[in-house]
Motif scaffolding. Structure first.
Motif, PDB file in Angstrom:
ATOM      1  N   ARG A  46       0.857  -1.181   0.000  1.00 13.00           N
ATOM      2  CA  ARG A  46       0.000   0.000   0.000  1.00 13.00           C
ATOM      3  C   ARG A  46       0.894   1.232   0.000  1.00 13.00           C
ATOM      4  O   ARG A  46       1.700   1.423   0.904  1.00 13.00           O
ATOM      5  N   VAL A  54      -4.803   5.763  -1.903  1.00 16.00           N
ATOM      6  CA  VAL A  54      -3.799   4.725  -1.663  1.00 16.00           C
ATOM      7  C   VAL A  54      -3.709   3.815  -2.885  1.00 16.00           C
ATOM      8  O   VAL A  54      -4.717   3.306  -3.366  1.00 16.00           O
ATOM      9  N   GLN A  56      -2.364   0.297  -4.521  1.00 13.91           N
ATOM     10  CA  GLN A  56      -2.035  -1.039  -4.044  1.00 13.91           C
ATOM     11  C   GLN A  56      -1.339  -1.802  -5.166  1.00 13.91           C
ATOM     12  O   GLN A  56      -1.935  -2.056  -6.204  1.00 13.91           O
ATOM     13  N   PHE A  85     -10.086   3.002  -0.037  1.00 13.59           N
ATOM     14  CA  PHE A  85      -8.696   3.422  -0.172  1.00 13.59           C
ATOM     15  C   PHE A  85      -8.509   4.514  -1.217  1.00 13.59           C
ATOM     16  O   PHE A  85      -7.536   5.250  -1.174  1.00 13.59           O
TER      17      PHE A  85
END
Length: 98
Positions: A46, A54, A56, A85
């Motif tokens: 992350r 975020v 990933q 996220f």
């Protein structure tokens, strides 16, 4: 009595690892050794940013050396699944300075 690291209870569980260089890696703990080298499966990193959500990055099967681990923690899967996220913003972690 053999010394334990406490990781035995986390085998086959999803964990979050923060490395000494500030990376956050999430995956299923598959194994570890006496030096706390760990093996993660189905892992991803992350990457946090103050400008965008975020990111990933898929890593798959991944080994982390014990001397590069800052923190290992159990991940609450239900809480983690409820997070969006794409809307989270945060400063990236800085490396650990000894």
């Amino acid at each position: 009595m053999a010394a334990t690291t406490g990781l035995e209870t986390l085998v086959d569980q999803i964990i979050s690892v923060i490395t000494n260089d500030g990376r956050n890696i999430v995956g299923v703990l598959k194994g570890f050794d006496q030096a706390t080298n760990i093996i993660l499966d189905e892992s991803h990193e992350r990457v946090f940013s103050t400008k965008e959500g975020v990111q990933q990055h898929v890593l798959g099967l991944y080994i982390i050396r014990g001397d590069n681990i800052g923190v290992i923690g159990e991940l609450d899967e239900e809480l983690d699944a409820s997070l969006d996220f794409s809307k989270l913003r945060a400063h990236p972690l800085k490396p650990v300075v000894h």
